[in-house]
Design an enzyme around this catalytic site. Structure first.
Site, PDB file in Angstrom:
ATOM      1  CB  ALA A  64      -0.997   0.210   1.187  1.00  0.00           C
ATOM      2  CB  THR A  66       1.070   2.818   4.134  1.00  0.00           C
ATOM      3  OG1 THR A  66       3.362   3.177   4.357  1.00  0.00           O
ATOM      4  CG2 THR A  66       0.991   1.964   3.882  1.00  0.00           C
ATOM      5  CE1 TYR A 103      -5.408  -8.500   5.848  1.00  0.00           C
ATOM      6  CE2 TYR A 103      -3.946  -8.236   3.545  1.00  0.00           C
ATOM      7  CZ  TYR A 103      -4.441  -8.780   4.799  1.00  0.00           C
ATOM      8  OH  TYR A 103      -4.839 -10.062   5.102  1.00  0.00           O
ATOM      9  CE1 TYR A 129      -2.557   4.560   3.420  1.00  0.00           C
ATOM     10  CE2 TYR A 129      -3.771   5.175   5.351  1.00  0.00           C
ATOM     11  CZ  TYR A 129      -3.340   4.179   4.746  1.00  0.00           C
ATOM     12  OH  TYR A 129      -3.622   2.970   4.777  1.00  0.00           O
ATOM     13  CE  LYS A 133      -5.534   0.627   2.327  1.00  0.00           C
ATOM     14  NZ  LYS A 133      -4.772  -0.541   1.400  1.00  0.00           N
TER      15      LYS A 133
END
Ligand SMILES: NC(=O)c1ccc[n+]([C@@H]2O[C@H](COP(=O)([O-])OP(=O)(O)OC[C@H]3O[C@@H](n4cnc5c(N)ncnc54)[C@H](OP(=O)(O)O)[C@@H]3O)[C@@H](O)[C@H]2O)c1
Length: 324
Positions: A64, A66, A103, A129, A133
């Site tokens: 990812a 992150t 995830y 972010y 996601k």
């Protein structure tokens, strides 16, 4: 069984590697780990080619973008890694009968709910972010909509710590260097061990022979029992280090609670990101059916282990390995 793990150099990727390494793998199981050097996930062609070449039966996406604050200025990259790449993985899985584990994050929520978030609560991310996601979750759900033969799980988790840089390790470093720390106390969530997260993920989808077992596709909140604030987590980590015999300048009493507004960051964080884990508990105990929504009424009253015990274990392991 061909298993492909993306994000091999991240906290969760390393946790999967450690978990698989600790098990007796039968001969017909091949596990491959993919890092940035093997495949840059912002390169859609490279990703598609890798999937075709390795033909996985199970894809675990532990990768990812992150960097929550940096994402505010790297919108395109955040969406490429957090939305476009999982969409391509999901497409491959749906077209080839593979299972996909992905995830996501508590940052898909705005934190305005007073209680615990359940899986079906409305997403309303505050940051780039969180938005990227969220886009990833929606893309994966859309790919699998009306696909009966494939399976997917999106594990939403929060405040992850494992082998790598994370909040706990930052707090321990600062507590060694400084007499006093100031830590935000008006944001609530659930700290999650990457090792535990890898374990519960596999428990949902694989049997003891490393074969895919039946499970209900969808989103699961994957967090331990209990809740805390960043301040509570910092105090617990520092106390655990002291208990492990590590000399620190800042003791828990020297960690001052402050408001998030006193520590402004580029990306907004939700004030409440406590996620109820009842759906995952029901699924792991075989009590979740496709039509069941009993978890909707449930709180985080958990048979899962509590976050603080796991933090204590983690810090004591860091101490043993000389990493504090
Ligand atoms: N960390 C948290 O507190 C937290 C909280 C909630 C949810 N989550 C979610 O949990 C999952 C696991 O997080 P984590 O803490 O294990 O993350 P992490 O430690 O930051 O690992 C992410 C991995 O993704 C890789 N990656 C990033 N961009 C890439 C690219 N362009 N090409 C190939 N690989 C790339 C990184 O590679 P490099 O090592 O080369 O940079 C890194 O190894 C993620 O889905 C995350 O969104 C995490």
């Amino acid at each position: 069984m061909n298993i492909l793990v993306f994000g091999k150099d991240g906290q969760l990727g390393k946790a999967f590697k450690a978990l698989f390494d600790s098990q007796t793998i039968t001969k017909n199981v091949v596990i491959q780990y993919v890092g940035r050097a093997d495949c840059d996930l912002s390169d859609a062609n490279a990703l598609s080619n890798l999937l075709l070449k390795t033909s996985p039966d199970l894809i675990i996406n532990a990768s990812a973008y992150t960097a929550v604050d940096k994402a505010e200025n790297n919108v395109e990259m955040a969406f490429a890694i957090n939305a476009r790449a999982p969409e391509l993985m999901a497409k491959y899985a749906s077209e080839h009968g593979a299972t996909f584990l992905h995830y996501s994050t508590d940052y898909v929520f705005d934190g305005g709910k007073s209680g615990w978030y359940i899986e079906s609560d409305e997403r309303n991310p505050l940051s780039i972010y969180g938005k990227s996601k969220t886009a990833g979750e929606i893309a994966v759900e859309e790919v699998f909509a009306n696909v009966a033969s494939s399976h997917f799980a999106i594990f939403r988790t929060s405040w992850v710590y494992g082998a790598g840089g994370n909040f706990i390790r930052t707090m321990l470093r600062l507590a060694k260097e400084r007499d006093e720390l100031k830590v935000v106390h008006d944001q609530r969530g659930v700290p999650t061990s990457a090792d535990w997260l890898a374990k519960v993920s596999l428990a949902l989808v694989l049997d003891s022979q490393f074969q895919i077992k039946p499970f209900t596709s969808g989103i699961y909140h994957a967090v331990p029992a209990g809740e805390t604030t960043w301040h509570g987590l910092a105090c617990a980590a520092v106390q655990a280090a002291l208990d492990a015999g590590i000399a620190l300048k800042a003791k828990p009493g020297c960690i001052k609670p402050i408001l998030a507004a006193e520590y402004p960051l580029p990306a907004l964080r939700p004030a409440n990101s406590r996620m109820a884990n009842r759906k995952l508990q029901l699924a792991l105990s075989g009590g979740l059916s496709d039509t069941s929504n009993s978890y909707n009424q449930a709180q985080n009253m958990s048979n899962f282990p509590a976050w603080d015990g796991m933090v204590q274990q983690y810090v004591s392991q860091l101490a043993k390995e000389g990493l504090i």
